[in-house]
Design a protein around this motif. Structure first.
Motif, PDB file in Angstrom:
ATOM      1  N   ARG A 208       0.840  -1.207   0.000  1.00  0.00           N
ATOM      2  CA  ARG A 208       0.000   0.000   0.000  1.00  0.00           C
ATOM      3  C   ARG A 208       0.876   1.259   0.000  1.00  0.00           C
ATOM      4  O   ARG A 208       0.910   2.017   0.969  1.00  0.00           O
ATOM      5  CB  ARG A 208      -0.914  -0.014   1.231  1.00  0.00           C
ATOM      6  CG  ARG A 208      -1.820  -1.220   1.326  1.00  0.00           C
ATOM      7  CD  ARG A 208      -2.693  -1.155   2.578  1.00  0.00           C
ATOM      8  NE  ARG A 208      -3.593   0.002   2.543  1.00  0.00           N
ATOM      9  CZ  ARG A 208      -4.295   0.426   3.596  1.00  0.00           C
ATOM     10  NH1 ARG A 208      -4.171  -0.191   4.760  1.00  0.00           N
ATOM     11  NH2 ARG A 208      -5.090   1.475   3.491  1.00  0.00           N
ATOM     12  N   PRO A 209       1.588   1.504  -1.099  1.00  0.00           N
ATOM     13  CA  PRO A 209       2.502   2.657  -1.134  1.00  0.00           C
ATOM     14  C   PRO A 209       1.784   3.994  -1.054  1.00  0.00           C
ATOM     15  O   PRO A 209       2.389   5.005  -0.664  1.00  0.00           O
ATOM     16  CB  PRO A 209       3.231   2.481  -2.472  1.00  0.00           C
ATOM     17  CG  PRO A 209       2.307   1.660  -3.307  1.00  0.00           C
ATOM     18  CD  PRO A 209       1.626   0.734  -2.362  1.00  0.00           C
ATOM     19  N   ALA A 210       0.509   4.039  -1.429  1.00  0.00           N
ATOM     20  CA  ALA A 210      -0.215   5.308  -1.455  1.00  0.00           C
ATOM     21  C   ALA A 210      -0.674   5.758  -0.075  1.00  0.00           C
ATOM     22  O   ALA A 210      -1.116   6.903   0.081  1.00  0.00           O
ATOM     23  CB  ALA A 210      -1.431   5.205  -2.377  1.00  0.00           C
ATOM     24  N   LEU A 211      -0.567   4.893   0.911  1.00  0.00           N
ATOM     25  CA  LEU A 211      -0.952   5.293   2.263  1.00  0.00           C
ATOM     26  C   LEU A 211      -0.073   6.468   2.712  1.00  0.00           C
ATOM     27  O   LEU A 211       1.081   6.585   2.300  1.00  0.00           O
ATOM     28  CB  LEU A 211      -0.772   4.116   3.215  1.00  0.00           C
ATOM     29  CG  LEU A 211      -1.468   4.215   4.579  1.00  0.00           C
ATOM     30  CD1 LEU A 211      -2.970   4.236   4.418  1.00  0.00           C
ATOM     31  CD2 LEU A 211      -1.051   3.044   5.473  1.00  0.00           C
ATOM     32  N   ALA A 212      -0.627   7.336   3.558  1.00  0.00           N
ATOM     33  CA  ALA A 212       0.104   8.531   4.002  1.00  0.00           C
ATOM     34  C   ALA A 212       1.160   8.152   5.029  1.00  0.00           C
ATOM     35  O   ALA A 212       1.074   8.486   6.226  1.00  0.00           O
ATOM     36  CB  ALA A 212      -0.872   9.557   4.575  1.00  0.00           C
ATOM     37  N   TRP A 213       2.192   7.432   4.556  1.00  0.00           N
ATOM     38  CA  TRP A 213       3.265   7.000   5.447  1.00  0.00           C
ATOM     39  C   TRP A 213       4.074   8.212   5.908  1.00  0.00           C
ATOM     40  O   TRP A 213       4.432   9.069   5.119  1.00  0.00           O
ATOM     41  CB  TRP A 213       4.183   6.007   4.738  1.00  0.00           C
ATOM     42  CG  TRP A 213       3.506   4.738   4.349  1.00  0.00           C
ATOM     43  CD1 TRP A 213       3.104   4.375   3.095  1.00  0.00           C
ATOM     44  CD2 TRP A 213       3.133   3.666   5.214  1.00  0.00           C
ATOM     45  NE1 TRP A 213       2.511   3.148   3.115  1.00  0.00           N
ATOM     46  CE2 TRP A 213       2.518   2.678   4.412  1.00  0.00           C
ATOM     47  CE3 TRP A 213       3.265   3.429   6.584  1.00  0.00           C
ATOM     48  CZ2 TRP A 213       2.035   1.483   4.932  1.00  0.00           C
ATOM     49  CZ3 TRP A 213       2.781   2.242   7.099  1.00  0.00           C
ATOM     50  CH2 TRP A 213       2.178   1.280   6.284  1.00  0.00           C
ATOM     51  N   SER A 214       4.359   8.254   7.180  1.00  0.00           N
ATOM     52  CA  SER A 214       5.166   9.329   7.753  1.00  0.00           C
ATOM     53  C   SER A 214       6.049   8.727   8.831  1.00  0.00           C
ATOM     54  O   SER A 214       5.817   7.590   9.282  1.00  0.00           O
ATOM     55  CB  SER A 214       4.277  10.414   8.360  1.00  0.00           C
ATOM     56  OG  SER A 214       3.546   9.887   9.464  1.00  0.00           O
ATOM     57  N   ASN A 215       7.063   9.448   9.249  1.00  0.00           N
ATOM     58  CA  ASN A 215       7.911   8.964  10.335  1.00  0.00           C
ATOM     59  C   ASN A 215       7.097   8.712  11.600  1.00  0.00           C
ATOM     60  O   ASN A 215       7.362   7.764  12.345  1.00  0.00           O
ATOM     61  CB  ASN A 215       9.032   9.959  10.612  1.00  0.00           C
ATOM     62  CG  ASN A 215      10.122   9.890   9.556  1.00  0.00           C
ATOM     63  OD1 ASN A 215      10.066   9.059   8.655  1.00  0.00           O
ATOM     64  ND2 ASN A 215      11.113  10.757   9.659  1.00  0.00           N
ATOM     65  N   ALA A 216       6.109   9.563  11.831  1.00  0.00           N
ATOM     66  CA  ALA A 216       5.273   9.398  13.015  1.00  0.00           C
ATOM     67  C   ALA A 216       4.450   8.113  12.933  1.00  0.00           C
ATOM     68  O   ALA A 216       4.323   7.369  13.921  1.00  0.00           O
ATOM     69  CB  ALA A 216       4.359  10.604  13.182  1.00  0.00           C
ATOM     70  N   LEU A 217       3.879   7.830  11.752  1.00  0.00           N
ATOM     71  CA  LEU A 217       3.087   6.615  11.585  1.00  0.00           C
ATOM     72  C   LEU A 217       3.968   5.377  11.710  1.00  0.00           C
ATOM     73  O   LEU A 217       3.579   4.379  12.332  1.00  0.00           O
ATOM     74  CB  LEU A 217       2.387   6.634  10.221  1.00  0.00           C
ATOM     75  CG  LEU A 217       1.560   5.397   9.877  1.00  0.00           C
ATOM     76  CD1 LEU A 217       0.465   5.165  10.925  1.00  0.00           C
ATOM     77  CD2 LEU A 217       0.939   5.535   8.486  1.00  0.00           C
ATOM     78  N   SER A 225       9.993   5.563  19.594  1.00  0.00           N
ATOM     79  CA  SER A 225      10.037   7.004  19.374  1.00  0.00           C
ATOM     80  C   SER A 225      10.363   7.269  17.908  1.00  0.00           C
ATOM     81  O   SER A 225      10.909   6.401  17.208  1.00  0.00           O
ATOM     82  CB  SER A 225      11.099   7.657  20.259  1.00  0.00           C
ATOM     83  OG  SER A 225      12.397   7.286  19.824  1.00  0.00           O
ATOM     84  N   THR A 226      10.056   8.468  17.437  1.00  0.00           N
ATOM     85  CA  THR A 226      10.259   8.789  16.016  1.00  0.00           C
ATOM     86  C   THR A 226      11.724   8.654  15.613  1.00  0.00           C
ATOM     87  O   THR A 226      12.039   8.041  14.583  1.00  0.00           O
ATOM     88  CB  THR A 226       9.771  10.221  15.722  1.00  0.00           C
ATOM     89  OG1 THR A 226       8.394  10.330  16.096  1.00  0.00           O
ATOM     90  CG2 THR A 226       9.896  10.545  14.242  1.00  0.00           C
ATOM     91  N   ASP A 227      12.624   9.202  16.395  1.00  0.00           N
ATOM     92  CA  ASP A 227      14.050   9.137  16.060  1.00  0.00           C
ATOM     93  C   ASP A 227      14.569   7.701  16.092  1.00  0.00           C
ATOM     94  O   ASP A 227      15.313   7.278  15.195  1.00  0.00           O
ATOM     95  CB  ASP A 227      14.864  10.005  17.024  1.00  0.00           C
ATOM     96  CG  ASP A 227      14.629  11.493  16.813  1.00  0.00           C
ATOM     97  OD1 ASP A 227      14.115  11.858  15.729  1.00  0.00           O
ATOM     98  OD2 ASP A 227      14.946  12.287  17.709  1.00  0.00           O
ATOM     99  N   HIS A 228      14.169   6.954  17.122  1.00  0.00           N
ATOM    100  CA  HIS A 228      14.624   5.565  17.232  1.00  0.00           C
ATOM    101  C   HIS A 228      14.067   4.723  16.093  1.00  0.00           C
ATOM    102  O   HIS A 228      14.773   3.889  15.507  1.00  0.00           O
ATOM    103  CB  HIS A 228      14.198   4.991  18.584  1.00  0.00           C
ATOM    104  CG  HIS A 228      14.839   3.664  18.883  1.00  0.00           C
ATOM    105  ND1 HIS A 228      14.423   2.849  19.913  1.00  0.00           N
ATOM    106  CD2 HIS A 228      15.857   3.006  18.271  1.00  0.00           C
ATOM    107  CE1 HIS A 228      15.151   1.745  19.929  1.00  0.00           C
ATOM    108  NE2 HIS A 228      16.033   1.813  18.945  1.00  0.00           N
ATOM    109  N   ALA A 229      12.816   4.947  15.746  1.00  0.00           N
ATOM    110  CA  ALA A 229      12.199   4.196  14.647  1.00  0.00           C
ATOM    111  C   ALA A 229      12.925   4.452  13.333  1.00  0.00           C
ATOM    112  O   ALA A 229      13.150   3.528  12.544  1.00  0.00           O
ATOM    113  CB  ALA A 229      10.729   4.580  14.516  1.00  0.00           C
ATOM    114  N   ALA A 230      13.288   5.713  13.080  1.00  0.00           N
ATOM    115  CA  ALA A 230      13.996   6.055  11.839  1.00  0.00           C
ATOM    116  C   ALA A 230      15.355   5.356  11.783  1.00  0.00           C
ATOM    117  O   ALA A 230      15.770   4.869  10.721  1.00  0.00           O
ATOM    118  CB  ALA A 230      14.168   7.566  11.734  1.00  0.00           C
TER     119      ALA A 230
END
Length: 301
Positions: A208-217, A225-230
Motif C-alpha cells: 500500500r505505497p499510497a498510504l500517508a506513510w510518515s515517520n510518526a506513523l 520514538s520517532t528518532d529511534h524508529a527512523a
C-alpha cells in the motif's frame, strides 16, 4: 565426465578482485503467452520481468515471477521458462559469466544441445566467504537502482559506444553485489521483535505505497520514538523511511506508466502523491526524463 544437472552450478571460490564478468547477451524482449522448451545454458542468466507475469520451473519447482522480480538461472541446471500473461510478457535478459571464461559467438555457445554436449564449457559461479552463492536462492526483487543498472547495461550492450565492454563489466559487478546484499539481508535471522515488526511494516508499505506513510506513523507501528524508529528502519532496510517509501512509490509509478492507460495525474495520486507537479519533479530527478517521455520509451521497448 558426468554432467547430471544436480552437479551444477560449478563453483569457484575467488576474491572480488578476481571477478571479471563478461556479458554475452543483454536485451529486452516481448514474449507471447506460453511455455518455452526446457533447456540448459553454458553461462548464467538474469531474467527480469519488466511487465506481466512469468514462471520458471527448475529443480522440480514452479516459481512464479510477477513484474518487478528476477530469477538467477545457473549454468548447467535444467529449467523451463513461461510467459504467463496474455497477450505477452516483457522480459529483460542478461547472459553472462563470472570470469570471462566463455567464448560466445553464436546461440549454440550459450544453449546446450544435449546431443552434442561440451562439458568443459559450463561456466563457474563465483563464490566468496562474505556472501552466500546467488544460486542458493534463485528469485530476487531488485531495488530500483539495480533495475536502472540493468536497463543501462542493456543500452550499453545494444548501442555499443566506445568502451561499452568496460561499462557493462562495471554495471554487472554493481548488479551482482546488489543481489548478494539482498540475499544477505534476507538470510539474516530475525533476532529481535524490532526485526519482525520491521519486516511486516515493509511488506505493508510494498502493498500500500499510497498510504500517508510518515515517520510518526512508522514510529507508531513499531511502538518506538520517532528518532529511534527512523534509525532502526534505516539499519534494517538500508534507506531512511522517506527514501524507502519514495523508491517503492517510484517503482509502482514506473509499472503503471508501462502497463496502464491511467493519466499521469491519476498515477501520481494512486502511488501516494497529491500533486502532479511534485510527482513530476521527483520522477525526472530519478529517471532523467519526464513521466510522459518514460511512457513513450517503454512502448518502444
Amino acid at each position: 565426465m558426468s554432467t547430471k544437472s544436480n552437479e551444477f552450478p560449478r563453483q569457484r571460490k575467488a576474491l572480488f578482485r578476481d571477478w571479471s564478468p563478461s556479458i554475452h547477451y543483454a536485451q529486452i524482449q516481448r514474449m507471447p503467452a506460453g511455455k518455452l522448451a526446457a533447456r540448459r545454458i553454458y553461462d548464467f542468466e538474469l531474467l527480469f520481468v519488466v511487465q506481466g507475469e512469468a514462471a520458471t520451473t527448475i529443480r522440480g519447482e514452479r516459481l512464479s515471477l510477477p513484474a518487478g522480480q528476477l530469477i538467477f538461472l545457473p549454468a548447467g541446471v535444467v529449467h523451463q521458462n513461461e510467459a504467463v500473461s496474455k497477450p505477452e510478457t516483457i522480459f529483460l535478459g542478461i547472459h553472462f559469466d563470472f570470469f570471462d571464461e566463455l567464448e560466445i559467438q553464436t546461440e549454440a555457445d550459450v544453449i546446450v544441445n544435449e546431443a552434442y554436449l561440451h562439458p568443459e564449457r559450463f561456466a563457474h559461479e563465483a563464490v566468496t566467504d562474505d556472501f552466500r552463492p546467488l544460486s542458493n536462492h534463485l528469485v530476487y526483487t531488485p531495488t530500483l537502482e539495480c533495475v536502472q543498472w540493468m536497463e543501462q547495461l542493456v543500452h550499453e550492450f545494444t548501442m555499443r559506444p566506445l568502451g561499452y565492454e568496460l561499462a557493462c563489466k562495471a554495471l554487472m559487478m554493481n548488479i551482482l553485489l546488489q543481489l548478494m546484499r539482498l540475499q544477505h539481508e534476507r538470510s539474516r535471522p530475525l533476532s529481535s521483535p524490532h526485526d519482525i515488526r520491521l519486516l511486516e511494516l515493509i511488506e505493508q508499505i510494498e502493498r500500500r505505497p499510497a498510504l500517508a506513510w510518515s515517520n510518526a506513523l512508522i514510529a507508531e507501528r513499531l511502538n518506538l520514538s520517532t528518532d529511534h524508529a527512523a534509525r532502526v528502519f534505516k539499519g534494517f532496510a538500508g534507506l531512511p523511511p522517506n527514501e524507502f517509501i519514495q523508491a517503492v512509490r517510484h517503482r509502482e509509478a514506473r509499472r503503471l506508466l508501462r502497463e496502464s492507460d491511467l493519466t499521469i495525474e491519476q498515477i501520481a495520486e494512486q502511488v501516494g502523491y497529491a500533486g502532479i507537479h511534485y510527482f513530476s519533479r521527483l520522477f525526472r530527478r530519478v529517471e532523467g526524463i519526464s513521466a510522459s517521455e518514460y511512457r513513450k520509451l517503454s512502448k518502444v521497448l
